[in-house]
Write a protein that holds these residues in place. Structure first.
Motif, mmCIF file in Angstrom:
data_model
loop_
_atom_site.group_PDB
_atom_site.id
_atom_site.type_symbol
_atom_site.label_atom_id
_atom_site.label_comp_id
_atom_site.label_asym_id
_atom_site.label_seq_id
_atom_site.Cartn_x
_atom_site.Cartn_y
_atom_site.Cartn_z
ATOM 1 N N LEU A 58 78.537 71.238 66.843
ATOM 2 C CA LEU A 58 77.304 70.378 66.538
ATOM 3 C C LEU A 58 76.980 71.800 65.874
ATOM 4 O O LEU A 58 76.157 71.635 65.147
ATOM 5 C CB LEU A 58 76.578 71.194 67.950
ATOM 6 C CG LEU A 58 77.413 69.122 68.551
ATOM 7 C CD1 LEU A 58 75.745 69.333 69.903
ATOM 8 C CD2 LEU A 58 76.377 68.125 67.987
ATOM 9 N N THR A 59 77.712 73.009 65.873
ATOM 10 C CA THR A 59 76.660 74.659 65.441
ATOM 11 C C THR A 59 77.080 73.957 64.057
ATOM 12 O O THR A 59 76.109 74.473 63.473
ATOM 13 C CB THR A 59 77.322 75.174 66.127
ATOM 14 O OG1 THR A 59 77.216 75.658 67.180
ATOM 15 C CG2 THR A 59 77.003 76.532 64.997
ATOM 16 N N LEU A 61 77.418 71.359 62.139
ATOM 17 C CA LEU A 61 76.196 70.136 61.649
ATOM 18 C C LEU A 61 75.017 71.335 61.336
ATOM 19 O O LEU A 61 74.302 70.610 60.163
ATOM 20 C CB LEU A 61 76.686 69.283 62.145
ATOM 21 C CG LEU A 61 77.971 68.532 62.981
ATOM 22 C CD1 LEU A 61 78.295 67.287 63.388
ATOM 23 C CD2 LEU A 61 78.248 67.497 60.752
ATOM 24 N N THR A 62 74.818 71.395 62.336
ATOM 25 C CA THR A 62 72.867 72.161 62.208
ATOM 26 C C THR A 62 72.776 72.980 61.319
ATOM 27 O O THR A 62 72.211 72.757 60.633
ATOM 28 C CB THR A 62 72.802 71.990 63.425
ATOM 29 O OG1 THR A 62 73.313 73.533 63.728
ATOM 30 C CG2 THR A 62 72.340 71.275 64.673
ATOM 31 N N SER A 63 74.079 74.219 61.498
ATOM 32 C CA SER A 63 74.164 74.946 60.457
ATOM 33 C C SER A 63 74.060 74.377 58.572
ATOM 34 O O SER A 63 72.769 74.567 58.118
ATOM 35 C CB SER A 63 75.140 75.893 60.175
ATOM 36 O OG SER A 63 74.689 76.623 61.749
ATOM 37 N N GLU A 64 75.052 73.126 59.079
ATOM 38 C CA GLU A 64 74.983 72.502 57.522
ATOM 39 C C GLU A 64 73.727 71.915 56.905
ATOM 40 O O GLU A 64 73.793 71.328 55.475
ATOM 41 C CB GLU A 64 76.114 71.882 57.139
ATOM 42 C CG GLU A 64 76.754 71.468 55.763
ATOM 43 C CD GLU A 64 77.514 70.884 56.072
ATOM 44 O OE1 GLU A 64 78.093 69.426 55.077
ATOM 45 O OE2 GLU A 64 78.667 70.521 56.677
ATOM 46 N N LEU A 65 73.685 70.584 58.133
ATOM 47 C CA LEU A 65 72.675 69.748 57.577
ATOM 48 C C LEU A 65 70.683 69.714 57.817
ATOM 49 O O LEU A 65 69.920 69.874 57.756
ATOM 50 C CB LEU A 65 73.173 68.437 57.653
ATOM 51 C CG LEU A 65 74.091 67.897 57.701
ATOM 52 C CD1 LEU A 65 75.774 66.818 58.809
ATOM 53 C CD2 LEU A 65 74.103 68.256 56.453
ATOM 54 N N ALA A 66 71.481 70.814 58.662
ATOM 55 C CA ALA A 66 69.185 70.881 59.756
ATOM 56 C C ALA A 66 68.797 69.877 60.170
ATOM 57 O O ALA A 66 69.431 69.217 60.146
ATOM 58 C CB ALA A 66 68.671 71.704 58.604
ATOM 59 N N ASN A 67 67.615 70.021 58.630
ATOM 60 C CA ASN A 67 66.404 68.674 60.172
ATOM 61 C C ASN A 67 66.848 68.039 58.299
ATOM 62 O O ASN A 67 66.056 66.762 58.709
ATOM 63 C CB ASN A 67 65.123 69.269 60.202
ATOM 64 C CG ASN A 67 65.166 69.508 61.696
ATOM 65 O OD1 ASN A 67 65.674 69.176 62.148
ATOM 66 N ND2 ASN A 67 64.983 70.955 62.266
ATOM 67 N N ASP A 68 67.730 67.643 57.527
ATOM 68 C CA ASP A 68 68.059 66.730 56.629
ATOM 69 C C ASP A 68 68.813 65.763 56.796
ATOM 70 O O ASP A 68 69.057 65.008 56.255
ATOM 71 C CB ASP A 68 68.215 67.676 55.356
ATOM 72 C CG ASP A 68 67.279 68.597 55.071
ATOM 73 O OD1 ASP A 68 66.395 68.670 54.695
ATOM 74 O OD2 ASP A 68 68.082 69.566 53.756
ATOM 75 N N SER A 86 70.966 71.066 73.122
ATOM 76 C CA SER A 86 71.529 72.027 72.499
ATOM 77 C C SER A 86 70.822 71.324 71.395
ATOM 78 O O SER A 86 70.771 72.528 70.588
ATOM 79 C CB SER A 86 73.000 71.661 72.607
ATOM 80 O OG SER A 86 73.218 72.312 72.037
ATOM 81 N N LEU A 87 71.556 70.298 70.855
ATOM 82 C CA LEU A 87 70.574 69.917 69.308
ATOM 83 C C LEU A 87 68.872 70.858 69.000
ATOM 84 O O LEU A 87 68.744 71.772 67.746
ATOM 85 C CB LEU A 87 70.220 68.783 67.978
ATOM 86 C CG LEU A 87 71.610 68.089 68.623
ATOM 87 C CD1 LEU A 87 71.975 66.466 68.222
ATOM 88 C CD2 LEU A 87 72.288 68.300 67.186
ATOM 89 N N GLN A 88 67.897 70.959 69.737
ATOM 90 C CA GLN A 88 67.332 71.173 69.671
ATOM 91 C C GLN A 88 67.010 73.160 70.238
ATOM 92 O O GLN A 88 65.830 73.164 69.293
ATOM 93 C CB GLN A 88 66.167 70.500 70.648
ATOM 94 C CG GLN A 88 65.790 69.135 70.419
ATOM 95 C CD GLN A 88 64.365 68.839 71.524
ATOM 96 O OE1 GLN A 88 63.448 69.272 72.210
ATOM 97 N NE2 GLN A 88 65.436 68.159 71.821
ATOM 98 N N ASP A 89 67.735 73.456 70.614
ATOM 99 C CA ASP A 89 67.860 74.760 70.452
ATOM 100 C C ASP A 89 68.638 75.063 69.179
ATOM 101 O O ASP A 89 68.021 76.738 69.268
ATOM 102 C CB ASP A 89 68.791 75.273 72.125
ATOM 103 C CG ASP A 89 68.570 74.592 73.356
ATOM 104 O OD1 ASP A 89 67.070 74.244 73.225
ATOM 105 O OD2 ASP A 89 69.027 75.096 73.933
ATOM 106 N N LYS A 90 69.063 74.315 68.469
ATOM 107 C CA LYS A 90 69.552 74.886 67.613
ATOM 108 C C LYS A 90 68.818 74.839 66.506
ATOM 109 O O LYS A 90 69.396 74.740 65.082
ATOM 110 C CB LYS A 90 71.078 74.425 67.369
ATOM 111 C CG LYS A 90 71.899 74.332 68.338
ATOM 112 C CD LYS A 90 73.287 73.763 67.609
ATOM 113 C CE LYS A 90 74.906 73.547 68.521
ATOM 114 N NZ LYS A 90 74.874 75.272 69.414
#
Length: 105
Positions: A58-59, A61-68, A86-90
């Motif tokens: 998840l870290t 993915l969220t670093s790579e894709l963020a809110n896109d 966890s996603l929201q925290d990221k």
């Protein structure tokens, strides 16, 4: 999730897909996902065993894709809530997180 992936494979979607599947002992439909991959050139199937692996993925993915991206979370209510938090925290906005709660687990 399997039905959604099956539909995307049938349509030969070129959408980017990163599918993280967590299980302690057995991955249902793993053979199906291998077949779907043949029709989904931009799909990546990631199989993990524990919550540390989930958090690591998840870290990434969220670093790579963020809110896109849209994040689909499917599991028991407690796991859906924990992963969504966890996603929201990221830094992922709540409207980018879609839930599929599996009741009875």
């Amino acid at each position: 999730m399997r039905a959604l992936l099956e539909k995307l494979a049938k349509d030969k979607s070129e959408r980017t897909i990163k599918f993280v599947y967590s299980s302690l002992d057995y991955y249902f439909y793993k053979e199906d996902f291998a077949e779907f991959k043949k029709s989904l050139p931009n799909a990546e199937f990631i199989f993990v065993r524990d919550e540390n692996d989930v958090d690591r993925e998840l870290t990434k993915l969220t670093s790579e894709l963020a809110n896109d991206a849209l994040y689909y979370v499917s599991s028991s209510e407690k796991i859906v809530e924990a992963v969504s938090q966890s996603l929201q925290d990221k830094g992922i906005d709540a409207e980018n997180i879609k839930h599929d709660i599996l009741y009875g687990y």
